[in-house]
Design a protein around this motif. Structure first.
Motif: not given
Length: 139
Positions: A39-40, A52-57, A59-65, A89-98
């Motif tokens: 976890v974070w 850091r761009p993923l800090r808020q989300e 703990d909710r990301l799938p484990e493999l991701q 810059q692109r990290l947040p967009g990547w995590t929002k993809l299906t």
């Protein structure tokens, strides 16, 4: 050239995914498969800085991701400054993809990586002709 707006959006999303996939295309076997992704609060200071761009989300990301992102964070110090900037810059967009979009990006990157340098340069040339206002998609 006269693509519908929705098609252009999907194309750009796919292209963005392919670029980010350059950084995140490690297989799960190359990642620490022994345990669960932390976890974070359990991340090291260096990992938290890179991710850091993923800090808020996080703990909710799938484990493999999360495992793949940790592998990318491990490679981050070896990236050039422009690569590091693009990654951040692109990290947040990547995590929002299906999952399907990320898998498609990985597949497209594998196809791209298997091309000759000349073929890759031709693709970049076409990219710049079609998207003069956008930065280079290559790492």
């Amino acid at each position: 050239m006269g693509a519908e707006p929705a098609q252009r959006h999907r194309l750009r999303a796919s292209q963005l995914a392919a670029v980010v996939g350059l950084y995140l295309a490690l297989s799960a076997s190359a990642v620490c498969a022994a345990g669960k992704a932390p976890v974070w609060a359990q991340l090291t200071a260096d990992q938290q800085t890179v991710l850091r761009p993923l800090r808020q989300e996080w703990d909710r990301l799938p484990e493999l991701q999360r495992q793949r992102l940790l592998a990318a964070a491990k490679r981050y110090p070896k990236m050039s400054p422009p690569q590091q900037h693009r990654f951040s810059q692109r990290l947040p967009g990547w995590t929002k993809l299906t999952l399907e979009q990320r898998n498609l990006a990985r597949k497209r990157y594998a196809q791209y990586a298997s091309l000759t340098k000349e073929q890759q340069l031709e693709i970049l040339k076409r990219w710049h002709e079609e998207h003069p206002e956008e930065p280079n998609p290559a790492p």
